[in-house]
Motif scaffolding. Sequence first.
Motif, PDB file in Angstrom:
ATOM      1  N   MET A   1       0.862  -1.198   0.000  1.00  0.00           N
ATOM      2  CA  MET A   1       0.000   0.000   0.000  1.00  0.00           C
ATOM      3  C   MET A   1       0.893   1.240   0.000  1.00  0.00           C
ATOM      4  SD  MET A   1      -2.904   1.148   2.761  1.00  0.00           S
ATOM      5  CE  MET A   1      -4.012  -0.114   2.202  1.00  0.00           C
ATOM      6  N   ASP A   2       0.610   2.117  -0.975  1.00  0.00           N
ATOM      7  CA  ASP A   2       1.397   3.353  -1.066  1.00  0.00           C
ATOM      8  C   ASP A   2       0.928   4.339  -0.010  1.00  0.00           C
ATOM      9  OD1 ASP A   2       2.778   2.381  -3.247  1.00  0.00           O
ATOM     10  OD2 ASP A   2       1.286   3.131  -4.681  1.00  0.00           O
ATOM     11  N   VAL A   3       1.869   4.917   0.684  1.00  0.00           N
ATOM     12  CA  VAL A   3       1.551   5.844   1.762  1.00  0.00           C
ATOM     13  C   VAL A   3       2.357   7.126   1.569  1.00  0.00           C
ATOM     14  CG1 VAL A   3       1.618   6.250   4.229  1.00  0.00           C
ATOM     15  CG2 VAL A   3       1.065   3.971   3.369  1.00  0.00           C
ATOM     16  N   GLN A   4       1.677   8.255   1.550  1.00  0.00           N
ATOM     17  CA  GLN A   4       2.378   9.525   1.419  1.00  0.00           C
ATOM     18  C   GLN A   4       2.860   9.987   2.785  1.00  0.00           C
ATOM     19  OE1 GLN A   4      -0.107  12.347  -0.583  1.00  0.00           O
ATOM     20  NE2 GLN A   4      -0.354  11.081  -2.422  1.00  0.00           N
ATOM     21  N   ASP A   5       4.079  10.568   2.784  1.00  0.00           N
ATOM     22  CA  ASP A   5       4.697  10.939   4.053  1.00  0.00           C
ATOM     23  C   ASP A   5       3.951  12.060   4.762  1.00  0.00           C
ATOM     24  OD1 ASP A   5       6.625   9.041   3.634  1.00  0.00           O
ATOM     25  OD2 ASP A   5       8.038  10.451   2.692  1.00  0.00           O
ATOM     26  N   ASN A   6       3.199  12.897   4.017  1.00  0.00           N
ATOM     27  CA  ASN A   6       2.556  14.046   4.662  1.00  0.00           C
ATOM     28  C   ASN A   6       1.195  13.703   5.262  1.00  0.00           C
ATOM     29  OD1 ASN A   6       1.251  13.610   2.278  1.00  0.00           O
ATOM     30  ND2 ASN A   6       1.209  15.765   1.625  1.00  0.00           N
ATOM     31  N   VAL A   7       0.761  12.464   5.170  1.00  0.00           N
ATOM     32  CA  VAL A   7      -0.503  12.033   5.781  1.00  0.00           C
ATOM     33  C   VAL A   7      -0.248  11.673   7.236  1.00  0.00           C
ATOM     34  CG1 VAL A   7      -2.345  10.320   5.719  1.00  0.00           C
ATOM     35  CG2 VAL A   7      -1.390  11.201   3.579  1.00  0.00           C
ATOM     36  N   PRO A   8      -1.063  12.198   8.183  1.00  0.00           N
ATOM     37  CA  PRO A   8      -0.869  11.845   9.601  1.00  0.00           C
ATOM     38  C   PRO A   8      -0.978  10.334   9.814  1.00  0.00           C
ATOM     39  CG  PRO A   8      -2.371  13.695   9.390  1.00  0.00           C
ATOM     40  CD  PRO A   8      -2.158  13.175   8.010  1.00  0.00           C
ATOM     41  N   HIS A   9      -0.088   9.822  10.645  1.00  0.00           N
ATOM     42  CA  HIS A   9      -0.064   8.386  10.929  1.00  0.00           C
ATOM     43  C   HIS A   9      -0.343   8.128  12.403  1.00  0.00           C
ATOM     44  CE1 HIS A   9       1.520   8.102   6.942  1.00  0.00           C
ATOM     45  NE2 HIS A   9       1.864   6.823   7.054  1.00  0.00           N
ATOM     46  N   LEU A  21      -4.883 -16.325  11.671  1.00  0.00           N
ATOM     47  CA  LEU A  21      -4.569 -15.109  10.922  1.00  0.00           C
ATOM     48  C   LEU A  21      -3.077 -14.785  10.966  1.00  0.00           C
ATOM     49  CD1 LEU A  21      -7.554 -12.741  11.811  1.00  0.00           C
ATOM     50  CD2 LEU A  21      -7.224 -14.133   9.768  1.00  0.00           C
ATOM     51  N   ALA A  22      -2.402 -15.233  12.001  1.00  0.00           N
ATOM     52  CA  ALA A  22      -0.939 -15.068  12.101  1.00  0.00           C
ATOM     53  C   ALA A  22      -0.515 -13.617  11.893  1.00  0.00           C
ATOM     54  CB  ALA A  22      -0.238 -15.983  11.092  1.00  0.00           C
ATOM     55  N   ILE A  23      -1.109 -12.712  12.664  1.00  0.00           N
ATOM     56  CA  ILE A  23      -0.755 -11.298  12.573  1.00  0.00           C
ATOM     57  C   ILE A  23       0.541 -11.059  13.349  1.00  0.00           C
ATOM     58  CG2 ILE A  23      -1.501  -8.952  13.132  1.00  0.00           C
ATOM     59  CD1 ILE A  23      -4.370  -9.918  12.902  1.00  0.00           C
ATOM     60  N   PRO A  24       1.534 -10.394  12.752  1.00  0.00           N
ATOM     61  CA  PRO A  24       2.799 -10.130  13.465  1.00  0.00           C
ATOM     62  C   PRO A  24       2.567  -9.362  14.762  1.00  0.00           C
ATOM     63  CG  PRO A  24       3.022  -9.661  11.122  1.00  0.00           C
ATOM     64  CD  PRO A  24       1.569  -9.919  11.360  1.00  0.00           C
ATOM     65  N   ASP A  25       3.344  -9.701  15.764  1.00  0.00           N
ATOM     66  CA  ASP A  25       3.164  -9.116  17.095  1.00  0.00           C
ATOM     67  C   ASP A  25       4.025  -7.857  17.254  1.00  0.00           C
ATOM     68  OD1 ASP A  25       2.288  -8.784  19.670  1.00  0.00           O
ATOM     69  OD2 ASP A  25       3.788 -10.148  20.535  1.00  0.00           O
ATOM     70  N   LEU A  39      -8.562  -0.739   5.844  1.00  0.00           N
ATOM     71  CA  LEU A  39      -7.866  -1.538   6.861  1.00  0.00           C
ATOM     72  C   LEU A  39      -7.915  -3.024   6.530  1.00  0.00           C
ATOM     73  CD1 LEU A  39      -8.626  -0.040  10.393  1.00  0.00           C
ATOM     74  CD2 LEU A  39      -6.396  -0.317   9.303  1.00  0.00           C
ATOM     75  N   SER A  40      -9.060  -3.489   5.994  1.00  0.00           N
ATOM     76  CA  SER A  40      -9.172  -4.897   5.597  1.00  0.00           C
ATOM     77  C   SER A  40      -8.133  -5.238   4.535  1.00  0.00           C
ATOM     78  CB  SER A  40     -10.576  -5.196   5.067  1.00  0.00           C
ATOM     79  OG  SER A  40     -11.525  -5.236   6.095  1.00  0.00           O
ATOM     80  N   GLU A  45      -2.870  -7.830   3.303  1.00  0.00           N
ATOM     81  CA  GLU A  45      -1.492  -7.723   2.829  1.00  0.00           C
ATOM     82  C   GLU A  45      -0.508  -8.170   3.900  1.00  0.00           C
ATOM     83  OE1 GLU A  45      -0.659  -3.817   1.469  1.00  0.00           O
ATOM     84  OE2 GLU A  45      -2.236  -3.815  -0.067  1.00  0.00           O
ATOM     85  N   ILE A  46      -0.772  -7.773   5.146  1.00  0.00           N
ATOM     86  CA  ILE A  46       0.137  -8.110   6.245  1.00  0.00           C
ATOM     87  C   ILE A  46       0.232  -9.613   6.449  1.00  0.00           C
ATOM     88  CG2 ILE A  46       0.411  -7.968   8.756  1.00  0.00           C
ATOM     89  CD1 ILE A  46      -0.680  -5.109   8.597  1.00  0.00           C
TER      90      ILE A  46
END
Length: 414
Positions: A1-9, A21-25, A39-40, A45-46
């Motif tokens: 997923m492309d993310v622009q640096d100026n978007v609040p995170h 689901l094996a989501i990384p911890d 988010l889905s 992707e994760i």
Amino acid sequence: MDVQDNVPHVQAKFTSCNKSLAIPDHAFSIPQSLDQDELSKLVNEIIGNDEKKEFDFVINEELLRTTIGQHLTDRLIGNEAVVEIECIEKNAPPEPLHVLQHSDWVSCVQCHQKYLLSGCYDNKVYMWYDNEQLAVMEGHSRPVTDVKWINSVFFLSASQDQGIFLWKWSEGDQCADVIYHYKGHAQSVEKLAVSPSKNKFCSVSWDKFLKIWSCSVDDDADDIDPEVSIKIRRTAKGKESKPTTRTPLVTLAGHTQPVRTVVWPHEGELFTAGYDHSIRIWDLESNTTTDTLQGNKVFLDISYSEHNHLIASASTDGHVRLWDPRQQGGAMVQSTFQSHKGWVSSVQWSPSHTHQLASSSYDHTLRIWDTRSSRFLHSIAAHSDKVLCMDWSRHDVLASGSADNTLRTYTVSV
């Protein structure tokens, strides 16, 4: 997923009760502009999921229904700390299963294992298996108002004729016998509730009273006489002979207007509600009201959750409310759901999802709700007239009866 640096995170850590689901911890830096659908995609992707599952997301016991940034802002949650987001696989909407035709309004319904009972304004009780009508049981002289299974053999029916029948179902013969006729109410019997021990039941009535009855049955007892029971076969008419009469064990008074509904969650405790705008809690040892939850509209139905100890109520103002009887004053109302456009006729907690409940309404629809959101999860608009009753006793089947003379069933994902 492309993310622009100026978007609040925001720093977010994903969790799930589903270990597959094996989501990384560890935490991820994600844009605050992401909504539920985005988010889905990110979670898929994760975890490297090619199936592209759809998820719901829970933050602090509340479903996400806006962007993450808006959710945090609305709830005054700072975005400096790591936000924990629980991932839940989204439930598919209920799917239509069967349409069961009646000759008049369908007033009540209850599932039990493979069978389905329905009551009708034609004064009859119907037994169904999937979409097959097994039996039509006659005996009441006015519309049937409620049906309740005691176990896989015995069930109850109540009516506007002021009476209650206890029936014995014979699977082999596909017929039912009336074992007992319960008499004591002076007006229409509105609702029934069977005790957890299955040896008693409570009825509530338009006459403002509650009555407790015995439903213990001994097949060898002298008062069960097959010569005076009413046997109804699929095509047969009821006999003129009368079953054995039973009278109430206890009569309880307290409501000032007709009592509409009752639930019996614990052996020594009853909940009732009705036209006097109150939900009453009864102690069956002292036979007195121990608490009263006061509303401002008529209550048509209530349901109790053993998991979260909340009472869900259905009212004539079109609202579903959640009440916590352990609280005092205005804090008793924990949530209000306001999507229906007509009277809410019935409400019931899901037998398998602790946060979900269903409601039916005179606006012709059913709704599935999650208590962690004020918005409904699913809407069912299958009926062409007001929905009078609904049942969710089986975790995988939802049933609804309507003034359009149909009983409809739906499959529910579990």
